[in-house]
Design a protein around this motif. Structure first.
Motif, PDB file in Angstrom:
ATOM      1  N   ASN A   1       0.825  -1.212   0.000  1.00 43.36           N
ATOM      2  CA  ASN A   1       0.000   0.000   0.000  1.00 43.36           C
ATOM      3  C   ASN A   1       0.862   1.268   0.000  1.00 43.36           C
ATOM      4  O   ASN A   1       0.813   2.084   0.944  1.00 43.36           O
ATOM      5  CB  ASN A   1      -0.952   0.008   1.196  1.00 43.36           C
ATOM      6  CG  ASN A   1      -1.921  -1.154   1.167  1.00 43.36           C
ATOM      7  OD1 ASN A   1      -2.528  -1.466   0.136  1.00 43.36           O
ATOM      8  ND2 ASN A   1      -2.069  -1.829   2.301  1.00 43.36           N
ATOM      9  N   PRO A   2       1.683   1.448  -1.009  1.00 48.12           N
ATOM     10  CA  PRO A   2       2.573   2.622  -1.058  1.00 48.12           C
ATOM     11  C   PRO A   2       1.797   3.928  -1.244  1.00 48.12           C
ATOM     12  O   PRO A   2       0.708   3.950  -1.831  1.00 48.12           O
ATOM     13  CB  PRO A   2       3.460   2.329  -2.272  1.00 48.12           C
ATOM     14  CG  PRO A   2       2.603   1.476  -3.150  1.00 48.12           C
ATOM     15  CD  PRO A   2       1.800   0.619  -2.218  1.00 48.12           C
ATOM     16  N   ILE A   3       2.373   4.987  -0.721  1.00 50.04           N
ATOM     17  CA  ILE A   3       1.796   6.334  -0.880  1.00 50.04           C
ATOM     18  C   ILE A   3       2.550   7.036  -2.014  1.00 50.04           C
ATOM     19  O   ILE A   3       3.778   7.077  -2.017  1.00 50.04           O
ATOM     20  CB  ILE A   3       1.928   7.134   0.423  1.00 50.04           C
ATOM     21  CG1 ILE A   3       1.137   6.442   1.536  1.00 50.04           C
ATOM     22  CG2 ILE A   3       1.445   8.569   0.220  1.00 50.04           C
ATOM     23  CD1 ILE A   3       1.306   7.098   2.896  1.00 50.04           C
ATOM     24  N   TRP A   4       1.811   7.590  -2.963  1.00 49.29           N
ATOM     25  CA  TRP A   4       2.447   8.239  -4.109  1.00 49.29           C
ATOM     26  C   TRP A   4       2.346   9.751  -3.997  1.00 49.29           C
ATOM     27  O   TRP A   4       1.294  10.318  -3.704  1.00 49.29           O
ATOM     28  CB  TRP A   4       1.788   7.782  -5.416  1.00 49.29           C
ATOM     29  CG  TRP A   4       2.469   8.338  -6.644  1.00 49.29           C
ATOM     30  CD1 TRP A   4       3.706   8.022  -7.103  1.00 49.29           C
ATOM     31  CD2 TRP A   4       1.921   9.290  -7.548  1.00 49.29           C
ATOM     32  NE1 TRP A   4       3.981   8.716  -8.251  1.00 49.29           N
ATOM     33  CE2 TRP A   4       2.890   9.516  -8.561  1.00 49.29           C
ATOM     34  CE3 TRP A   4       0.697   9.988  -7.629  1.00 49.29           C
ATOM     35  CZ2 TRP A   4       2.700  10.402  -9.625  1.00 49.29           C
ATOM     36  CZ3 TRP A   4       0.503  10.858  -8.694  1.00 49.29           C
ATOM     37  CH2 TRP A   4       1.503  11.063  -9.678  1.00 49.29           C
TER      38      TRP A   4
ATOM     39  N   GLY B   1       3.409  17.804  -6.473  1.00 48.61           N
ATOM     40  CA  GLY B   1       3.587  17.610  -5.034  1.00 48.61           C
ATOM     41  C   GLY B   1       2.360  17.052  -4.346  1.00 48.61           C
ATOM     42  O   GLY B   1       2.351  16.904  -3.114  1.00 48.61           O
ATOM     43  N   GLN B   2       1.322  16.757  -5.115  1.00 48.74           N
ATOM     44  CA  GLN B   2       0.100  16.221  -4.526  1.00 48.74           C
ATOM     45  C   GLN B   2       0.329  14.785  -4.031  1.00 48.74           C
ATOM     46  O   GLN B   2       0.935  13.968  -4.708  1.00 48.74           O
ATOM     47  CB  GLN B   2      -1.037  16.250  -5.558  1.00 48.74           C
ATOM     48  CG  GLN B   2      -2.365  15.747  -5.026  1.00 48.74           C
ATOM     49  CD  GLN B   2      -3.452  15.746  -6.082  1.00 48.74           C
ATOM     50  OE1 GLN B   2      -3.222  16.163  -7.239  1.00 48.74           O
ATOM     51  NE2 GLN B   2      -4.649  15.294  -5.710  1.00 48.74           N
ATOM     52  N   VAL B   3      -0.155  14.459  -2.845  1.00 49.24           N
ATOM     53  CA  VAL B   3      -0.033  13.126  -2.246  1.00 49.24           C
ATOM     54  C   VAL B   3      -1.360  12.392  -2.411  1.00 49.24           C
ATOM     55  O   VAL B   3      -2.424  12.917  -2.070  1.00 49.24           O
ATOM     56  CB  VAL B   3       0.343  13.224  -0.754  1.00 49.24           C
ATOM     57  CG1 VAL B   3       0.369  11.829  -0.121  1.00 49.24           C
ATOM     58  CG2 VAL B   3       1.682  13.915  -0.592  1.00 49.24           C
ATOM     59  N   THR B   4      -1.263  11.164  -2.949  1.00 53.71           N
ATOM     60  CA  THR B   4      -2.452  10.346  -3.171  1.00 53.71           C
ATOM     61  C   THR B   4      -2.539   9.275  -2.089  1.00 53.71           C
ATOM     62  O   THR B   4      -1.519   8.626  -1.761  1.00 53.71           O
ATOM     63  CB  THR B   4      -2.405   9.673  -4.552  1.00 53.71           C
ATOM     64  OG1 THR B   4      -2.236  10.697  -5.555  1.00 53.71           O
ATOM     65  CG2 THR B   4      -3.663   8.886  -4.823  1.00 53.71           C
ATOM     66  N   ALA B   5      -3.708   9.101  -1.518  1.00 56.47           N
ATOM     67  CA  ALA B   5      -3.895   8.083  -0.481  1.00 56.47           C
ATOM     68  C   ALA B   5      -3.623   6.699  -1.065  1.00 56.47           C
ATOM     69  O   ALA B   5      -3.910   6.445  -2.238  1.00 56.47           O
ATOM     70  CB  ALA B   5      -5.301   8.159   0.087  1.00 56.47           C
ATOM     71  N   PRO B   6      -3.073   5.777  -0.252  1.00 58.26           N
ATOM     72  CA  PRO B   6      -2.779   4.434  -0.760  1.00 58.26           C
ATOM     73  C   PRO B   6      -4.070   3.692  -1.074  1.00 58.26           C
ATOM     74  O   PRO B   6      -5.121   3.938  -0.502  1.00 58.26           O
ATOM     75  CB  PRO B   6      -2.023   3.774   0.396  1.00 58.26           C
ATOM     76  CG  PRO B   6      -2.481   4.491   1.614  1.00 58.26           C
ATOM     77  CD  PRO B   6      -2.711   5.900   1.195  1.00 58.26           C
ATOM     78  N   GLY B   7      -3.953   2.734  -1.997  1.00 61.52           N
ATOM     79  CA  GLY B   7      -5.102   1.921  -2.372  1.00 61.52           C
ATOM     80  C   GLY B   7      -5.021   1.535  -3.832  1.00 61.52           C
ATOM     81  O   GLY B   7      -4.071   1.863  -4.553  1.00 61.52           O
TER      82      GLY B   7
END
Length: 255
Positions: free
Chosen positions: A176-179, A185-191
């Protein structure tokens, strides 16, 4: 008045008999004393009637104590019995048959046992796993003990950001990596809907970042040269591949 006194014949005979009797008594007395002395020596052999000088103790002994007899000397004491024998008993004769058969009373033969199948009780040896990414086929192959056990379709880097070829090893395993978008610079929730999907398997450190296998929600790109250099996979495929590899698993990338 001195001179010989005339003695009658009977008196001379009586005198001779007395003298013989006295000599016989003296002889018996001497024999009796000798017999008594011999008896005393037998009863108490350590008693000595003669006066002797005190012996000088050898080095290591205390003066006045009984000298220590040198090994093997005969001092009148009981000799040291050979190992395994008791003084006064009949010496033990070694038994050659006993040496050959240490348990002669046991004549029963052990039954012959069947050979043990060690493979049935020992855990299976872990298979040697390696990955081979074939860029021209857009496919990654899983080898276990040099045998292909699975293969999965992938998307590779486009011509401007190609996936590098060469020999590598897995050094990152993330569930479940976080990208984080490198441009915004936007962070996407894992899934499953994350740009990296459900798993990340990093294997190549490049100057512009790390290259690895990962899941993707953009399944339409699978089979194409469409990524920035990473290897995109269906989420279910990358989960299956993740379960087979470990840190240090070899990765070969060929054209």
């Amino acid at each position: 008045m001195t001179g010989w006194v005339k003695v009658g014949r009977c008196d001379r005979v009586r005198a001779i008999a007395l003298a013989a009797s006295s000599a016989t008594c003296l002889m018996f007395c001497a024999q009796g004393q000798a017999l008594a002395q011999a008896t005393e020596n037998l009863v108490n052999p350590t008693r000595s009637t003669s006066v002797e000088a005190t012996p000088v103790a050898p080095a290591g002994n205390v003066a006045g104590e009984t000298p220590i007899a040198p090994t093997g000397s005969n001092t009148g004491e009981n000799p040291i019995a050979p190992a395994g024998n008791v003084v006064g008993e009949t010496p033990v004769t070694p038994d050659k048959n006993a040496e050959a058969n240490p348990n002669p009373s046991s004549t029963a033969q052990w039954p012959e046992l069947p050979p043990l199948d060690a493979a049935a009780y020992l855990p299976d040896a872990k298979a040697r796993v390696r990955l081979e990414l074939r860029l021209g086929e857009r496919r990654v192959y899983l080898y276990e003990d040099d045998k292909v056990t699975a293969s999965y379709p992938v998307a590779i880097g486009k011509s401007s950001t190609p996936t590098p070829t060469g020999e590598y090893k897995v050094f990152q395993l993330i569930e479940n990596p976080i990208w984080k978008n490198p441009w915004t610079g936007q962070v996407t929730a894992p899934g499953a809907n994350s740009a990296l999907g459900l798993r990340w398997i990093g294997f190549a450190q490049m100057s512009n970042g790390i290259i690895g296998f990962h899941g993707t929600p953009t399944v339409s790109s699978i089979g194409q040269a469409a990524s920035n250099g990473c290897v995109r996979m269906h989420n279910e495929d990358v989960v299956a591949l993740f379960s087979k590899v470990e840190m240090g698993t070899p990765v070969t990338v060929i054209r």
